[in-house]
Scaffold this active site. Structure first.
Site, PDB file in Angstrom:
ATOM      1  N   HIS A 145       0.826  -1.201   0.000  1.00 32.09           N
ATOM      2  CA  HIS A 145       0.000   0.000   0.000  1.00 32.09           C
ATOM      3  C   HIS A 145       0.867   1.261   0.000  1.00 32.09           C
ATOM      4  O   HIS A 145       2.075   1.202   0.205  1.00 32.09           O
ATOM      5  CB  HIS A 145      -0.926   0.025   1.218  1.00 32.09           C
ATOM      6  CG  HIS A 145      -2.111  -0.871   1.074  1.00 32.09           C
ATOM      7  ND1 HIS A 145      -2.048  -2.240   1.261  1.00 32.09           N
ATOM      8  CD2 HIS A 145      -3.404  -0.599   0.752  1.00 32.09           C
ATOM      9  CE1 HIS A 145      -3.251  -2.765   1.068  1.00 32.09           C
ATOM     10  NE2 HIS A 145      -4.088  -1.790   0.759  1.00 32.09           N
ATOM     11  N   LYS A 149      -0.539   4.895   4.513  1.00 25.81           N
ATOM     12  CA  LYS A 149      -1.495   4.009   5.177  1.00 25.81           C
ATOM     13  C   LYS A 149      -1.034   3.725   6.599  1.00 25.81           C
ATOM     14  O   LYS A 149       0.105   3.302   6.829  1.00 25.81           O
ATOM     15  CB  LYS A 149      -1.652   2.701   4.394  1.00 25.81           C
ATOM     16  CG  LYS A 149      -2.723   1.784   4.961  1.00 25.81           C
ATOM     17  CD  LYS A 149      -2.996   0.618   4.031  1.00 25.81           C
ATOM     18  CE  LYS A 149      -4.049  -0.322   4.603  1.00 25.81           C
ATOM     19  NZ  LYS A 149      -5.329   0.357   4.900  1.00 25.81           N
TER      20      LYS A 149
END
Length: 255
Positions: A145, A149
């Protein structure tokens, strides 16, 4: 038209949701909420802006949430108590929190939906992984990600591990006791599935599941290159809340 309130509307996903609802003839954005928004924050014409949870008075039918885990939990309780259907896209909620929301929804005779990933490719990956686990009980997950995040591993990776555990009919290979020369090298284990989390600039949301068997291997991978890819799933959730029975987890419940 389905009337919608968006919480966490100033974030990247919240902004995508606002644009989706604004341009969809079956949806109407009637309110937005963020405790961090200023009174002069930019909101669509005719849309109410709320900065305090207790001040919210709206005729919205659905509450879309892309806030923080702590904020989403309190928001969901408020929505359930005020006859709004919460659709939560925020990840990082613990299993205890989810169970508590499910129990609270029962007391309110209300329904809701927690979606670990609105991407259809991610939903399909989880379903394929569940099927593959029947024949390949040995699996590992690598999820990748964007650098911003906050939670690791992702909600999608945890849900994938759960589906693998459900799909298994055999017992995973028990490797001999090994030593991690650097703690955490083998990842975090959830439902006996190692999960490796990657956080790097340039990534959005990606996951691959590696299955291994005698003399062969299988890899299932999905990639979300732009946050706009999640909006198809969000729209399906908004238009199909009638398929919900109680507070449920997973986009597959409205497909």
């Amino acid at each position: 038209m389905i009337k919608v309130l968006v919480a966490g509307f100033q974030g990247a996903m919240g902004q995508q949701a606002v644009r989706l609802i604004e341009h969809d003839q079956q949806l109407e954005l009637v309110a937005v909420y963020s405790p961090h928004a200023t009174r002069n924050a930019s909101v669509p014409t005719g849309c109410q802006l709320f900065t305090q949870l207790t001040a919210i008075q709206t005729d919205a039918q659905v509450w879309v949430d892309f806030s923080t885990p702590a904020g989403a939990t309190e928001n969901a309780k408020f929505a359930l108590a005020h006859n709004l259907i919460p659709i939560i896209g925020t990840s990082g909620l613990s299993s205890e929190t989810i169970q508590a929301l499910q129990e609270f929804a029962k007391t309110q005779h209300q329904k809701g939906l927690l979606v670990p990933n609105f991407g259809l490719s991610a939903v399909l990956l989880m379903q394929f992984a569940k099927q593959a686990a029947r024949y390949f009980p040995d699996a590992e997950i690598i999820e990748m990600h964007h650098a911003d995040k906050r939670d690791s591993p992702s909600g999608t990776a945890i849900s994938t591990a759960e589906q693998i555990a459900i799909g298994r009919q055999g017992t995973p290979f028990e490797a001999p006791q090994t030593t991690e020369t650097i703690p955490g090298a083998r990842g975090a284990h959830y439902e006996n599935v190692p999960i490796h989390a990657v956080r790097l600039p340039g990534y959005v949301a990606h996951e691959q599941v590696l299955f291994g068997g005698p003399g062969e291997a299988l890899t299932i991978r999905q990639d979300s290159f732009d946050r706009s890819s999640f909006m198809h799933g969000l729209r399906l959730a908004l238009l199909n809340t009638n398929k919900l029975s109680g507070f449920m987890v997973g986009l597959e419940n409205v497909l």
